[in-house]
Design a protein around this motif. Structure first.
Motif, PDB file in Angstrom:
ATOM      1  N   TYR A 171       0.818  -1.213   0.000  1.00 19.85           N
ATOM      2  CA  TYR A 171       0.000   0.000   0.000  1.00 19.85           C
ATOM      3  C   TYR A 171       0.852   1.263   0.000  1.00 19.85           C
ATOM      4  N   LEU A 172       1.942   1.237   0.750  1.00 17.02           N
ATOM      5  CA  LEU A 172       2.658   2.481   1.017  1.00 17.02           C
ATOM      6  C   LEU A 172       3.893   2.689   0.156  1.00 17.02           C
ATOM      7  N   THR A 173       4.410   1.647  -0.461  1.00 14.84           N
ATOM      8  CA  THR A 173       5.563   1.811  -1.348  1.00 14.84           C
ATOM      9  C   THR A 173       5.326   1.211  -2.731  1.00 14.84           C
ATOM     10  N   PRO A 218      16.428  -1.440  -2.511  1.00 15.87           N
ATOM     11  CA  PRO A 218      17.074  -0.132  -2.598  1.00 15.87           C
ATOM     12  C   PRO A 218      16.116   0.959  -3.077  1.00 15.87           C
ATOM     13  N   GLN A 219      15.110   0.581  -3.877  1.00 20.28           N
ATOM     14  CA  GLN A 219      14.153   1.563  -4.363  1.00 20.28           C
ATOM     15  C   GLN A 219      13.118   1.927  -3.297  1.00 20.28           C
ATOM     16  N   ALA A 220      12.849   1.005  -2.371  1.00 20.02           N
ATOM     17  CA  ALA A 220      11.853   1.232  -1.309  1.00 20.02           C
ATOM     18  C   ALA A 220      12.413   0.669  -0.009  1.00 20.02           C
ATOM     19  N   PRO A 221      13.330   1.390   0.632  1.00 21.31           N
ATOM     20  CA  PRO A 221      13.983   0.857   1.833  1.00 21.31           C
ATOM     21  C   PRO A 221      12.985   0.587   2.961  1.00 21.31           C
ATOM     22  N   ALA A 222      13.221  -0.489   3.673  1.00 20.46           N
ATOM     23  CA  ALA A 222      12.456  -0.828   4.870  1.00 20.46           C
ATOM     24  C   ALA A 222      13.374  -1.616   5.791  1.00 20.46           C
ATOM     25  N   SER A 223      13.152  -1.472   7.072  1.00 17.56           N
ATOM     26  CA  SER A 223      13.955  -2.173   8.072  1.00 17.56           C
ATOM     27  C   SER A 223      13.017  -2.567   9.207  1.00 17.56           C
ATOM     28  N   LEU A 224      12.567  -3.825   9.189  1.00 15.10           N
ATOM     29  CA  LEU A 224      11.535  -4.294  10.092  1.00 15.10           C
ATOM     30  C   LEU A 224      11.984  -5.560  10.808  1.00 15.10           C
ATOM     31  N   VAL A 225      11.465  -5.759  11.991  1.00 12.30           N
ATOM     32  CA  VAL A 225      11.719  -6.984  12.747  1.00 12.30           C
ATOM     33  C   VAL A 225      10.381  -7.683  12.962  1.00 12.30           C
ATOM     34  N   ASP A 252       5.038  11.935  -3.980  1.00 12.70           N
ATOM     35  CA  ASP A 252       4.760  10.556  -3.578  1.00 12.70           C
ATOM     36  C   ASP A 252       4.610  10.433  -2.062  1.00 12.70           C
ATOM     37  N   VAL A 253       5.384  11.211  -1.304  1.00 19.26           N
ATOM     38  CA  VAL A 253       5.326  11.119   0.154  1.00 19.26           C
ATOM     39  C   VAL A 253       3.955  11.542   0.657  1.00 19.26           C
ATOM     40  N   ALA A 254       3.444  12.641   0.146  1.00 13.90           N
ATOM     41  CA  ALA A 254       2.115  13.109   0.558  1.00 13.90           C
ATOM     42  C   ALA A 254       1.048  12.073   0.221  1.00 13.90           C
ATOM     43  N   GLN A 255       1.155  11.451  -0.944  1.00 13.71           N
ATOM     44  CA  GLN A 255       0.182  10.443  -1.342  1.00 13.71           C
ATOM     45  C   GLN A 255       0.268   9.215  -0.442  1.00 13.71           C
ATOM     46  N   ARG A 256       1.478   8.824  -0.087  1.00 16.77           N
ATOM     47  CA  ARG A 256       1.636   7.645   0.765  1.00 16.77           C
ATOM     48  C   ARG A 256       1.147   7.909   2.179  1.00 16.77           C
ATOM     49  N   LEU A 257       1.419   9.095   2.701  1.00 16.19           N
ATOM     50  CA  LEU A 257       0.912   9.434   4.030  1.00 16.19           C
ATOM     51  C   LEU A 257      -0.615   9.467   4.036  1.00 16.19           C
ATOM     52  N   ALA A 258      -1.192   9.946   2.940  1.00 16.56           N
ATOM     53  CA  ALA A 258      -2.654   9.988   2.841  1.00 16.56           C
ATOM     54  C   ALA A 258      -3.250   8.587   2.778  1.00 16.56           C
ATOM     55  N   GLY A 259      -2.442   7.610   2.379  1.00 18.03           N
ATOM     56  CA  GLY A 259      -2.938   6.239   2.262  1.00 18.03           C
ATOM     57  C   GLY A 259      -2.768   5.402   3.511  1.00 18.03           C
ATOM     58  N   VAL A 260      -2.227   5.997   4.589  1.00 19.19           N
ATOM     59  CA  VAL A 260      -1.982   5.223   5.808  1.00 19.19           C
ATOM     60  C   VAL A 260      -3.277   4.678   6.399  1.00 19.19           C
ATOM     61  N   GLN A 262      -6.095   3.969   4.973  1.00 19.40           N
ATOM     62  CA  GLN A 262      -6.624   2.889   4.150  1.00 19.40           C
ATOM     63  C   GLN A 262      -5.793   1.613   4.330  1.00 19.40           C
ATOM     64  N   ALA A 263      -4.480   1.771   4.454  1.00 17.96           N
ATOM     65  CA  ALA A 263      -3.617   0.604   4.662  1.00 17.96           C
ATOM     66  C   ALA A 263      -3.946  -0.082   5.982  1.00 17.96           C
ATOM     67  N   VAL A 264      -4.138   0.704   7.040  1.00 17.22           N
ATOM     68  CA  VAL A 264      -4.491   0.131   8.341  1.00 17.22           C
ATOM     69  C   VAL A 264      -5.860  -0.538   8.274  1.00 17.22           C
ATOM     70  N   ALA A 265      -6.813   0.095   7.572  1.00 15.39           N
ATOM     71  CA  ALA A 265      -8.145  -0.501   7.443  1.00 15.39           C
ATOM     72  C   ALA A 265      -8.076  -1.847   6.729  1.00 15.39           C
ATOM     73  N   THR A 266      -7.294  -1.928   5.667  1.00 13.17           N
ATOM     74  CA  THR A 266      -7.133  -3.192   4.949  1.00 13.17           C
ATOM     75  C   THR A 266      -6.480  -4.231   5.837  1.00 13.17           C
ATOM     76  N   LEU A 267      -5.474  -3.808   6.563  1.00 12.77           N
ATOM     77  CA  LEU A 267      -4.760  -4.719   7.466  1.00 12.77           C
ATOM     78  C   LEU A 267      -5.707  -5.310   8.506  1.00 12.77           C
ATOM     79  N   THR A 268      -6.543  -4.461   9.100  1.00 12.01           N
ATOM     80  CA  THR A 268      -7.424  -4.935  10.171  1.00 12.01           C
ATOM     81  C   THR A 268      -8.594  -5.760   9.631  1.00 12.01           C
ATOM     82  N   ARG A 269      -8.961  -5.574   8.366  1.00 12.47           N
ATOM     83  CA  ARG A 269      -9.987  -6.438   7.768  1.00 12.47           C
ATOM     84  C   ARG A 269      -9.432  -7.814   7.440  1.00 12.47           C
ATOM     85  N   THR A 270      -8.148  -7.852   7.107  1.00 12.09           N
ATOM     86  CA  THR A 270      -7.536  -9.089   6.629  1.00 12.09           C
ATOM     87  C   THR A 270      -6.978  -9.942   7.757  1.00 12.09           C
TER      88      THR A 270
END
Length: 380
Positions: A171-173, A218-225, A252-260, A262-270
């Protein structure tokens, strides 16, 4: 990019890949340098301190022996997000010898007289207790998304762990996770089925908890545990870490922040989410922490699963009236998008006071470290 450089792409553009000799030297010497008084101390001069296999063994060995691990560095070292989390998990500390001759806690900024005092991770209440070097400006040209969430599965094995990470990164990257590993650098191509098999193998060996580092591209860095823990009543999956949303000021940053939301809503439905907190802050593309004060987080969305709602006695109807954009899902929980204006009622500090969130317990689906993350975000 040659294969050696590809393995270290998560360092970001500002750091060249270490040479093989440098890596071998670090891995060989990331062991205990000294031990005394219930703590185990290790010194490093790495510019980027990552959670190598040797350093992971150092942290685990200290904990198993009943000691608290302590990392000592100069003021030029930066911690990767998995290394920072591992220090916190093992009740460790980070002592920094600054170029100004002042010793400080690298995680809190407190001036200290001896390295052992860096094990005190309590927040600094008096600004006069902060080292001046900790307050120097932080280079921050990218938007970082701070993610902390817990999910419960039916008891037994999880066929495909990592679904929450896949949803958020997609959703975000617009990209899937790139790689995973037991330590850094994470270089195994992302494979949820393989991770599920490794969790099953761990459990067969008597290990109820399996931990993996998940890296973006490298195009969409993430660092998660990601931690998967089997229990008699449910299997819990926890995800904590950072996702880079792009360069500050970019559309792109503004669009991704605006999608947070919706991303959480999808996550909690799934998924059966028990807790989630998503915040943002300015930072670097490498997703590392320097021994200076991080930029203040801006909480964007918090989700309280059904166990948290019931355990805290949340009045859902009253909460929805107070926080106008909050939504309740029967049998799932309460999602509250958080407004960022200082005069807004829909802010995290007001919410925590309303719910008396300090009463939350692990049985409700939130870990002590995640509770600390909520309290930290609410301080701003």
């Amino acid at each position: 990019m040659d294969p050696h450089e590809a393995r270290f792409a998560w360092f970001g553009d500002d750091y060249p890949a270490p040479s093989p000799s440098d890596v071998n030297h670090i891995l060989a010497n990331a062991a205990t340098d000294s031990q005394a008084g219930g703590l185990v101390q290790s010194e490093t001069r790495q510019s980027v301190v990552w959670l190598s296999q040797a350093r992971q063994s150092f942290l685990r060995g200290a904990s198993q022996a009943g000691h608290r691990p302590l990392l000592v560095s100069d003021g030029l070292s930066e911690l990767t997000e998995p290394m920072r989390q591992a220090l916190r998990y093992h009740r460790g500390g980070w002592a920094v010898r600054g170029g100004d001759g002042v010793l400080r806690n690298g995680l809190t900024g407190r001036r200290i007289e001896q390295v052992a005092a860096a094990l005190d991770l309590s927040p600094v209440e008096n600004p006069d207790d902060l080292a001046l070097a900790y307050l120097r400006p932080l280079r921050a040209d990218h938007a970082q998304l701070m993610v902390s969430l817990s999910i419960r599965h039916p008891p037994g094995p999880v066929p495909l762990p990592g679904e929450p990470i896949e949803i958020l990164t997609a959703y975000l990257t617009g990209r899937a996770p790139a790689a995973y590993g037991r330590f850094e650098p994470a270089i195994e191509p992302w494979d949820a089925a393989e991770i599920g098999w490794l969790c099953d193998r761990d459990y067969a060996r008597g290990e109820q908890r399996s931990v993996f580092i998940v890296a973006g591209s490298p195009q969409a860095p993430a660092s998660l545990v990601m931690a998967v823990q089997r229990g008699p009543d449910y299997t819990e999956e926890r995800v904590d870490g950072l996702i880079c949303l792009g360069r500050l000021g970019h559309l792109d940053v503004a669009q991704r922040l605006a999608g947070v939301d919706q991303a959480v809503a999808t996550l909690t439905r799934t998924c059966d989410v028990t807790f989630a907190l998503v915040s943002t802050r300015p930072g670097n593309r490498r997703l590392t922490q320097m021994p200076v004060m991080p930029n203040a987080p801006v909480p964007l969305n918090i989700f309280l699963g059904q166990d948290l709602v019931a355990g805290l006695g949340v009045d859902v109807a009253a909460t929805r009236r107070r926080f106008k954009r909050a939504t309740a899902s029967p049998g799932r929980g309460l999602a509250i998008p958080l407004e960022t204006g200082p005069a807004s009622a829909a802010r995290l500090p007001q919410l925590l006071r309303t719910l008396d969130f300090s009463r939350a317990t692990p049985d409700m689906g939130i870990s002590p470290i995640q509770l600390q993350a909520v309290e930290y975000a609410a301080r701003y």
